[in-house]
Design an enzyme around this catalytic site. Sequence first.
Site, mmCIF file in Angstrom:
data_model
loop_
_atom_site.group_PDB
_atom_site.id
_atom_site.type_symbol
_atom_site.label_atom_id
_atom_site.label_comp_id
_atom_site.label_asym_id
_atom_site.label_seq_id
_atom_site.Cartn_x
_atom_site.Cartn_y
_atom_site.Cartn_z
ATOM 1 N N ARG A 53 0.845 -1.204 0.000
ATOM 2 C CA ARG A 53 0.000 0.000 0.000
ATOM 3 C C ARG A 53 0.881 1.255 0.000
ATOM 4 N NH1 ARG A 53 -2.590 -3.185 3.999
ATOM 5 N NH2 ARG A 53 -2.096 -1.772 5.710
ATOM 6 N N LYS A 140 -12.456 14.173 4.501
ATOM 7 C CA LYS A 140 -13.601 13.478 3.909
ATOM 8 C C LYS A 140 -14.255 12.556 4.936
ATOM 9 C CE LYS A 140 -13.921 9.683 1.699
ATOM 10 N NZ LYS A 140 -13.691 8.559 0.794
ATOM 11 N N GLU A 181 -19.640 13.072 2.129
ATOM 12 C CA GLU A 181 -19.935 12.045 1.113
ATOM 13 C C GLU A 181 -21.085 11.147 1.569
ATOM 14 O OE1 GLU A 181 -16.730 9.308 0.249
ATOM 15 O OE2 GLU A 181 -17.791 8.411 -1.436
ATOM 16 N N LYS A 224 -19.629 15.313 -1.959
ATOM 17 C CA LYS A 224 -19.208 14.204 -2.824
ATOM 18 C C LYS A 224 -20.418 13.297 -2.974
ATOM 19 C CE LYS A 224 -15.773 10.538 -3.283
ATOM 20 N NZ LYS A 224 -14.342 10.244 -3.252
HETATM 21 C C1 5MM Z 1 -11.236 5.159 -2.179
HETATM 22 O O1 5MM Z 1 -12.161 4.526 -1.307
HETATM 23 C C2 5MM Z 1 -12.690 5.373 -0.277
HETATM 24 C C3 5MM Z 1 -12.581 4.696 1.061
HETATM 25 O O2 5MM Z 1 -13.431 3.595 1.113
HETATM 26 P P1 5MM Z 1 -13.482 2.612 2.400
HETATM 27 O O3 5MM Z 1 -13.651 3.453 3.601
HETATM 28 O O4 5MM Z 1 -14.676 1.746 2.101
HETATM 29 O O5 5MM Z 1 -12.205 1.839 2.403
HETATM 30 C C4 5MM Z 1 -14.165 5.710 -0.612
HETATM 31 O O6 5MM Z 1 -14.734 6.562 0.332
HETATM 32 C C5 5MM Z 1 -14.157 6.406 -1.943
HETATM 33 O O7 5MM Z 1 -13.528 7.659 -1.802
HETATM 34 C C6 5MM Z 1 -15.542 6.645 -2.483
HETATM 35 O O8 5MM Z 1 -16.362 5.538 -2.328
HETATM 36 C C7 5MM Z 1 -15.424 6.981 -3.955
HETATM 37 O O9 5MM Z 1 -14.680 5.980 -4.596
HETATM 38 P P2 5MM Z 1 -15.213 5.377 -5.950
HETATM 39 O O10 5MM Z 1 -14.301 4.218 -6.223
HETATM 40 O O11 5MM Z 1 -16.638 4.998 -5.715
HETATM 41 O O12 5MM Z 1 -15.055 6.503 -6.954
#
Ligand code: 5MM
Length: 363
Positions: A53, A140, A181, A224
């Site tokens: 990562r 965020k 978001e 978002k």
């Molecule tokens: C990148 O993933 C973000 C963190 O997700 P987890 O908390 O589930 O690990 C997630 O918030 C992401 O920023 C949003 O879902 C937008 O990502 P996508 O892939 O839907 O554009």
Amino acid sequence: DARGRGRYAAAMPALRTVAAQLLHPEKGILAADESPKTFGARLAGHPNKPSLRQTWRHILLTMPGLEAHISGVILHEETFAQAADLAAARAAGVLLGIKLDNGTAPMGPKQAGELHTRGLEGLASRCAPFHTQHGAAFAKWRAVFRVGPHTPSKAAIRRNAKDLASYAAAAQKCGLVPIIEPEVLADGDHDLSRATNASVRVLRGVFRALKKRGDVDVGAVLLKAAMVTPGSSSAVAATPEQVANATLRVLLGTVPRALPGVVFLSGGQSEELATTHLEALGRLAAERRAAGKPLPWALSFSFGRALQASAMKQWLAGDVPAAQQALLGRAAANALAQQGRAPQDPAAAAAAAAAAAAAAAAV
Ligand code: 5MM
């Protein structure tokens, strides 16, 4: 020390200025804040080690030319240990964001299958060092809502909306621009009208909660949002124009004019489809501008998967230059799309080729 801690705070422009920087018309936000578990799901069987990562985030943050079409990168807390990489991104003019939520938990037996977001406890003290010590400019918090015959429930909307508003207040007090978001998930077989209805209810709830608090400057908040689409397993597809129209109708009916910008998540759409939908939205915005009825807020992107999917594939196959070109290419295409311009435009194609050539020359 105290002087060091104060340095970023003093150097950081006011919150509304940061929001405007994030909303640069030719740039969008890269969501690279996957929790370790989510990151593991993107690895196609490769072992999900912290070092892996770390390497991927190093590649992202130090990518030559990233700043051309990326205004900010949202990061997971674990990446804040990579001080040199953070400094490189900041030096290139890319703003840093911190994901402040701690993931989701079940709402309880009365709201079976619904989730709320964790992380409010101690947030006020937890968020400050990201700004003062690590130079983060924004934050965020993600809440999720499932669309079903009885969901999202009133209780889930009320709880998540209130928590999003509490987070937004805490983030601004810490000197961070909050991205809120409230993600209406695409999972399910619901149609466009059910998605529309769920999105309206969720966004109404969120902006009502922000207003009720009274201590959040909505002029320094970004939303978002998910694009309004039929569920991912729906039998009935929608055209990009239908998606863009539904999305815009929902936003116009719920989002206050004072909010500076709406940035879209990709929600599991393919890279191409997310860009096509964004382009349809960009076209609608441009048409409104031309007709003298501009949208009150900027529209942009904050994709995770739809910016990183091809790039990660190349990286996992061992080709870092191809990974860089893939990501920069997606960012360039989305930057055009948000202005309603297609990558097939001669000017757009030339810009994408120049970005790819610059990336190739830099590695
Ligand atoms: C990148 O993933 C973000 C963190 O997700 P987890 O908390 O589930 O690990 C997630 O918030 C992401 O920023 C949003 O879902 C937008 O990502 P996508 O892939 O839907 O554009």
